[in-house]
Design an enzyme around this catalytic site. Structure first.
Site, PDB file in Angstrom:
ATOM      1  N   TYR A 143      11.913  28.801 -33.014  1.00 50.19           N
ATOM      2  CA  TYR A 143      11.683  30.209 -33.372  1.00 50.19           C
ATOM      3  C   TYR A 143      12.213  30.425 -34.773  1.00 50.19           C
ATOM      4  O   TYR A 143      13.323  29.987 -35.101  1.00 50.19           O
ATOM      5  CB  TYR A 143      12.417  31.114 -32.380  1.00 50.19           C
ATOM      6  N   ASP A 238      15.520  25.461 -40.913  1.00 51.95           N
ATOM      7  CA  ASP A 238      15.911  26.793 -40.468  1.00 51.95           C
ATOM      8  C   ASP A 238      17.257  26.651 -39.772  1.00 51.95           C
ATOM      9  O   ASP A 238      17.335  26.293 -38.600  1.00 51.95           O
ATOM     10  CB  ASP A 238      14.846  27.365 -39.533  1.00 51.95           C
ATOM     11  N   LYS A 266      22.599  34.982 -39.216  1.00 52.10           N
ATOM     12  CA  LYS A 266      23.621  35.025 -38.158  1.00 52.10           C
ATOM     13  C   LYS A 266      25.057  34.876 -38.692  1.00 52.10           C
ATOM     14  O   LYS A 266      25.606  35.844 -39.196  1.00 52.10           O
ATOM     15  CB  LYS A 266      23.258  34.029 -37.054  1.00 52.10           C
TER      16      LYS A 266
HETATM   17  C1  LIG Z   1      17.691  34.301 -34.911  1.00 54.55           C
HETATM   18  C2  LIG Z   1      16.823  33.335 -35.618  1.00 54.55           C
HETATM   19  C3  LIG Z   1      15.927  33.725 -36.628  1.00 54.55           C
HETATM   20  C4  LIG Z   1      15.653  35.161 -36.933  1.00 54.55           C
HETATM   21  O1  LIG Z   1      16.751  35.829 -37.420  1.00 54.55           O
HETATM   22  P1  LIG Z   1      16.795  37.440 -37.306  1.00 54.55           P
HETATM   23  O2  LIG Z   1      18.043  37.801 -38.028  1.00 54.55           O
HETATM   24  O3  LIG Z   1      16.794  37.752 -35.862  1.00 54.55           O
HETATM   25  O4  LIG Z   1      15.578  37.929 -38.001  1.00 54.55           O
HETATM   26  C5  LIG Z   1      15.276  32.751 -37.329  1.00 54.55           C
HETATM   27  N1  LIG Z   1      15.454  31.457 -37.054  1.00 54.55           N
HETATM   28  C6  LIG Z   1      16.289  31.040 -36.087  1.00 54.55           C
HETATM   29  C7  LIG Z   1      16.475  29.588 -35.849  1.00 54.55           C
HETATM   30  C8  LIG Z   1      16.964  31.970 -35.317  1.00 54.55           C
HETATM   31  O5  LIG Z   1      17.735  31.559 -34.300  1.00 54.55           O
END
Ligand SMILES: *Cc1c(COP(=O)(O)O)cnc(C)c1O
Length: 427
Positions: A143, A238, A266
């Site tokens: 994701y 990511d 995060k």
């Molecule tokens: C949480 C997450 C996102 C999105 O971040 P948001 O701050 O919720 O937009 C993107 N990539 C990964 C791997 C994530 O866990």
């Protein structure tokens, strides 16, 4: 669920779709209803009815220090007294950028944004601009936020292009996104053989956390590094979850891989909205106003948010933090294994540092397809049972439990007792 939570939920349902501002919070996957929280203290959450829970969600990852850490709160307090936003640079942004760069060698320059979604969206745009190519490879079950072009279901065969995973996304926007099985060397090779010089980049969670924790197979990440180099495509990590979670230099430090671009979020916001993307200077210099690739944000680099992030990273820089996290997390894993063994269950536990998933399947989980072999009905019962025991787990089988520096050995013991009791009941 408590009475006051119920009342707030009913009110919320009338003004907010599903009563929540992000879907998984609704707890529908575990046949639950959202709990409304009043406050957090270290590893614990207290809801509006006064119930106390040991928290393994930790705001979905950001709270690696636990709730309301005094240094983070102080950072927020002192920054906010000076004003909330200027729409102009502050020295705090420079400090955070320097600190991130000093921890993650592949990041020579970076741009701060407000969320992980913004980070991945911008990184994709930049990769396309830099390479002059359109196609993006991603992996099923990874994701990357709710970016249009990355919200795709797999097409009907390997190396076919994705179809939108949500209404409201025109096929044209996902037509350039290939969705491949994680850990599948052959599928990646085939995709590059077919579309090689059209691929702008590969975006990957180096240790996926969004289908539950899945470990990359030996040399899979190296392979992605090599094949992207061969075809002159960019490798985008990511690390919105893994950044500062798997160590100061994230998954790339742990696996010793240098991606071209990295997305963060995060933890770098310490519980406030901050994201970032960065990488090779040559690529980052394409971002406006240095270069032609447009990307902007009214509140980007917000001083209060950045202060929370800075305070968090400074705590993580103290010696021994990751060793401490590893010790507690390892203890949790080992004790969970013991419980499963003593109950004759062969469910799978997957852990990387302080992220862990207990998969309700006997199959080894290596990708999204094997993750889907889990008994989600049983997981729902497990979640409900654990909640009754005062343990708040992520309300979905396909999520990571996060362990924070506030989780102590006695918290793990409490967790294990609850797991034993609940699994014994539900089998
Ligand atoms: C949480 C997450 C996102 C999105 O971040 P948001 O701050 O919720 O937009 C993107 N990539 C990964 C791997 C994530 O866990």
């Amino acid at each position: 669920m408590g009475l006051r939570s119920k009342v707030f939920y009913e009110r919320a349902l009338k003004v907010i779709p599903g009563g929540v501002n992000s879907p998984v919070r609704a707890c529908r996957a575990v046949k639950g209803e959202p709990i409304f929280f009043e406050k957090g203290e270290g590893a614990y959450l207290i809801d509006v009815d006064g119930n106390r829970y040991l928290d393994y969600v930790c705001s979905w990852g950001p709270l690696i220090l636990g709730h309301a850490h005094p240094e983070v709160i102080a950072g927020i307090y002192f920054a906010s007294k000076k004003g909330t936003s200027f729409g102009a640079p502050t020295w705090l942004e420079v400090e955070l950028a320097e600190l991130i760069k000093s921890c993650i060698p592949s990041i020579e320059k970076l741009r701060l944004v407000n969320s992980g979604t913004e980070a991945t969206m911008s990184a994709i745009r930049l990769a396309r601009a830099y390479t002059g190519r359109k196609k993006i490879i991603k992996f099923e079950g990874c994701y990357h936020g709710h970016v249009d072009s990355l919200l795709v279901k797999a097409g009907s065969g390997l190396a076919t292009f994705g179809i939108p995973a949500s209404p409201g996304i025109p096929e044209e926007l996902t037509a350039h996104t290939l969705n491949l099985p994680f850990n599948d060397f052959e599928a990646v090779k085939k995709a590059f053989e077919t579309y090689g010089r059209e691929v702008a980049g590969v975006i990957v969670e180096p240790v996926p956390g969004n289908m539950g924790v899945v470990l990359p197979k030996e040399s899979f990440l190296e392979f992605l590094r090599e094949i992207t180099q061969k075809y002159e495509a960019l490798l985008i990590f990511d690390e919105v979850i893994t950044g500062f979670r798997l160590g100061l230099s994230g998954a790339q430090g742990r696996y010793n891989i240098s991606p071209d671009l990295t997305c963060l979020g995060k933890i770098i916001g310490g519980g406030l909205p901050v994201g970032a993307y960065g990488g090779k200077e040559e690529i980052m210099n394409l971002v406006a106003p240095e270069g032609p690739v447009y990307q902007a944000g009214t509140l980007s680099g917000n001083p209060i948010a950045v202060s929370a992030g800075l305070a968090t990273l400074k705590e993580l820089l103290k010696p021994g933090t990751y060793e401490k996290l590893e010790k507690v997390s390892h203890f949790l894993e080992e004790e969970l294994k013991e419980v499963l063994k003593s109950l004759g269950l062969s469910y799978r536990i997957s852990r990387a540092g302080s992220m862990l998933t207990l998969f309700f399947t006997e199959k080894e989980v290596i990708n999204f397809e094997t993750a889907l072999s889990c008994d989600t009905e049983k997981f729902a019962l497990f979640w409900q049972g654990m909640l009754k025991e005062g343990i708040y787990l992520p309300p979905s089988q396909f999520e990571a439990w996060f362990i924070s520096l506030a989780h102590k050995e006695e918290d793990i013991n409490q967790t294990i007792k609850a797991v034993y009791k609940v699994l014994k009941e539900i089998g």
